[in-house]
Design a protein around this motif. Structure first.
Motif, PDB file in Angstrom:
ATOM      1  N   LEU A 112      11.937  13.051 -15.842  1.00  0.00           N
ATOM      2  CA  LEU A 112      10.552  13.365 -15.522  1.00  0.00           C
ATOM      3  C   LEU A 112       9.582  12.851 -16.584  1.00  0.00           C
ATOM      4  O   LEU A 112       8.461  12.446 -16.258  1.00  0.00           O
ATOM      5  N   LEU A 113       9.993  12.882 -17.833  1.00  0.00           N
ATOM      6  CA  LEU A 113       9.121  12.442 -18.929  1.00  0.00           C
ATOM      7  C   LEU A 113       9.370  10.990 -19.318  1.00  0.00           C
ATOM      8  O   LEU A 113       8.444  10.253 -19.653  1.00  0.00           O
ATOM      9  N   GLU A 118       1.741  13.564 -14.015  1.00  0.00           N
ATOM     10  CA  GLU A 118       0.616  12.677 -13.728  1.00  0.00           C
ATOM     11  C   GLU A 118       1.035  11.436 -12.954  1.00  0.00           C
ATOM     12  O   GLU A 118       0.255  10.894 -12.185  1.00  0.00           O
ATOM     13  N   ASN A 119       2.271  10.977 -13.129  1.00  0.00           N
ATOM     14  CA  ASN A 119       2.677   9.685 -12.568  1.00  0.00           C
ATOM     15  C   ASN A 119       3.821   9.827 -11.579  1.00  0.00           C
ATOM     16  O   ASN A 119       4.562  10.813 -11.605  1.00  0.00           O
ATOM     17  N   LYS A 178       7.176   3.386 -19.439  1.00  0.00           N
ATOM     18  CA  LYS A 178       6.175   2.495 -18.853  1.00  0.00           C
ATOM     19  C   LYS A 178       5.028   2.258 -19.839  1.00  0.00           C
ATOM     20  O   LYS A 178       4.494   1.147 -19.923  1.00  0.00           O
ATOM     21  N   ALA A 179       4.681   3.282 -20.608  1.00  0.00           N
ATOM     22  CA  ALA A 179       3.561   3.162 -21.545  1.00  0.00           C
ATOM     23  C   ALA A 179       3.916   2.294 -22.750  1.00  0.00           C
ATOM     24  O   ALA A 179       3.100   1.486 -23.196  1.00  0.00           O
ATOM     25  N   PRO A 220      -4.187   1.465 -12.177  1.00  0.00           N
ATOM     26  CA  PRO A 220      -3.724   2.253 -11.031  1.00  0.00           C
ATOM     27  C   PRO A 220      -2.406   1.704 -10.484  1.00  0.00           C
ATOM     28  O   PRO A 220      -2.093   0.528 -10.652  1.00  0.00           O
ATOM     29  N   GLU A 221      -1.657   2.565  -9.837  1.00  0.00           N
ATOM     30  CA  GLU A 221      -0.418   2.122  -9.202  1.00  0.00           C
ATOM     31  C   GLU A 221      -0.733   1.133  -8.080  1.00  0.00           C
ATOM     32  O   GLU A 221      -1.862   1.052  -7.594  1.00  0.00           O
ATOM     33  N   GLU A 222       0.274   0.390  -7.668  1.00  0.00           N
ATOM     34  CA  GLU A 222       0.067  -0.702  -6.717  1.00  0.00           C
ATOM     35  C   GLU A 222      -0.566  -0.224  -5.411  1.00  0.00           C
ATOM     36  O   GLU A 222      -1.485  -0.850  -4.887  1.00  0.00           O
ATOM     37  N   ASP A 223      -0.098   0.912  -4.884  1.00  0.00           N
ATOM     38  CA  ASP A 223      -0.654   1.435  -3.628  1.00  0.00           C
ATOM     39  C   ASP A 223      -2.119   1.800  -3.798  1.00  0.00           C
ATOM     40  O   ASP A 223      -2.958   1.538  -2.926  1.00  0.00           O
TER      41      ASP A 223
END
Length: 482
Positions: free
Chosen positions: A180-181, A7-8, A187-188, A316-319
């Motif tokens: 990957l995980l 997902e990320n 981050k969470a 959301p991510e910065e981009d």
């Protein structure tokens, strides 16, 4: 079939330091601590073959395997028996010795049945050499020192086994999945909680493995239980939210979207099925199942308290934020161009709720509020913009906004004594004495005697420092008159 969440993407502006640190630790342990295992094993094999212990143990090993197949129904041992017999026929002495030395359950079988297997002289000879090899070499291997052995469980091994691996294929596979995980879960949860949750999942995974392998002398090594915990945490964090998964089947691979938590029973079912039906693969399926349950359980039990997901995780991510901001900003500017001022105001306010750090939005809202200087909204926006200018170290802009408001809105909605006093202090710091005196006159007109007296004293002292006698005298007289 392989299914992993995807997902990320990694934000390298905020690297997942704990995940990278865990990967580096596993690699360093494998290279510099476990790297000596091959030398110890070679020495053990050399001494084993010199003592010709294979002549005593090989026939006993074949009988041991046949008994496991015939009496205990372990059909998976058939292939193992055939391979061993082939090694004997081809006189592969090195690999024959490795098989006999490293099968820990067979060694326990020999200890328990040595009186039945050999005559007293053979038994004494075996004890002399085999026990010495075990103590000097086999017991010093990393898996036996720091691995998790169900028959000899220790608290420290519940942590240490997570950093050991059985070979290059094992460690590379685990490090890939850890990365990957790990970066998403870190981050969470944040670095500290992520590290603790990772280790706890590994420990609980080890306990589940021990419960299903009671009495086993085969050590468990590897981070796969902890990584399974990350998988459980990953899907529990997203819950019913649909996320993207990558799957690989044979030579075919693709992506699909599904509620995150719906994949947990699929993973769990696969591990339990393989435990019962896959045979002796050397894979700790119940450790994986235990890790999955531990990870999901920790999030469900503590997700609203200690293990709560950070709010910024779902942003959301910065981009993506930049793209959304650009689209919304263009719509608001288009409304301005059509002179739909009320619609533009609502659009800018909605943007500011999501992007409060962007000062351009407040400036637009100030300009829109200025269209109706008779309303309190204009005063509120002027104050906000003055505060924002100060926070961004732009005192000149703060003074300019104040001066503009005096000309347009002060007669409708006067500023407070505190507002004028703040301008006075800022003006003095900028050596803008004209604005400072103007702010003093406005402050004086509000009737706040305490602030007026303090401001007057401040101006008097400042002019005295600069040897501006007439000005200093004027404010001294005001003080005395007050």
């Amino acid at each position: 079939m392989l299914i992993i969440p995807a997902e990320n993407a990694v934000n390298w502006k905020r690297p997942p330091w704990i995940t990278l640190g865990l990967m580096l630790t596993c690699l360093l342990v494998f290279l510099f601590y476990q790297g000596d295992d091959s030398r110890k094993l070679d020495q053990a094999v050399e001494q084993y073959l010199d003592a010709e212990l294979q002549l005593l143990e090989a026939p006993a090993y074949e009988d041991y395997l046949e008994r496991r197949i015939r009496l205990e129904g372990e059909e998976s041992r058939v292939y193992e028996l055939q391979q061993f017999q082939q090694l004997r026929e081809q006189n592969e002495r090195y690999w024959l010795a490795v098989n006999l030395l490293m099968d820990r359950e067979f060694y326990q079988y020999l200890l328990q049945n040595q009186d039945l297997l050999w005559a007293p002289a053979e038994r004494a000879y075996w004890q002399k050499w085999r026990v010495a090899i075990e103590q000097q070499y086999i017991h010093t291997l990393s898996a036996h020192q720091l691995g998790l052995t169900p028959a000899d469980l220790s608290l420290y091994s519940l942590i240490t086994y997570q950093f050991l691996h059985g070979g290059w294929g094992h460690i590379i596979g685990n490090l890939v999945f850890l990365f990957l995980l790990g970066f998403t879960v870190e981050k969470a949860l944040g670095p500290g909680k992520f590290l603790l949750a990772y280790l706890v999942c590994g420990a609980l995974s080890g306990l589940v493995f021990t419960a299903f392998s009671t009495g086993s002398h085969v050590p468990l090594v590897g981070a796969s239980g902890s990584i399974s915990g990350l998988m459980g945490m990953y899907v529990a964090i997203y819950g019913l939210q649909k996320i993207r998964f990558f799957y690989f089947l044979g030579v075919y691979f693709n992506y699909f979207r599904a509620p995150a938590i719906a994949i947990l029973p699929v993973w769990l079912g696969k591990e339990i099925y393989d435990y019962w039906f896959a045979g002796a693969t050397g894979i700790a399926y119940m450790a994986h199942a235990g890790g999955l349950l531990a990870g999901a359980g920790l999030v469900w039990l503590l997700g609203k308290s200690w293990l709560q997901v950070r709010e910024e995780f779902f942003e959301p991510e910065e981009d993506e934020q930049d793209a959304r901001f650009t689209t919304g900003y263009a719509q608001a500017m288009a409304s301005l161009g059509r002179m739909e001022f009320e619609l533009a105001r609502r659009q800018f306010e909605a943007l500011r709720a999501h992007y409060p750090e962007r000062p351009i939005l407040l400036e637009h809202l100030y300009q829109l509020a200025k269209l109706r200087p008779d309303l309190p909204h204009y005063r509120d926006r002027a104050r906000e913009l003055m505060t924002d200018a100060l926070s961004r170290h732009q005192p000149e802009q703060m003074i300019a906004i104040w001066q503009e408001y005096l000309g347009k809105g002060e007669s409708y909605q006067p500023l407070t004594a505190e507002d004028h006093n703040r301008v006075l202090f800022t003006s003095l710091k900028q050596h803008d004495f004209k604005s400072a005196e103007k702010a003093f006159e406005r402050l004086r007109s509000t009737g706040d005697e305490l602030l007026t007296t303090e401001a007057c004293r401040l101006l008097m002292e400042e002019f005295e420092k600069r040897q501006m006698a007439p000005k200093a005298r004027h404010y001294r007289q005001l003080l005395q008159a007050g």
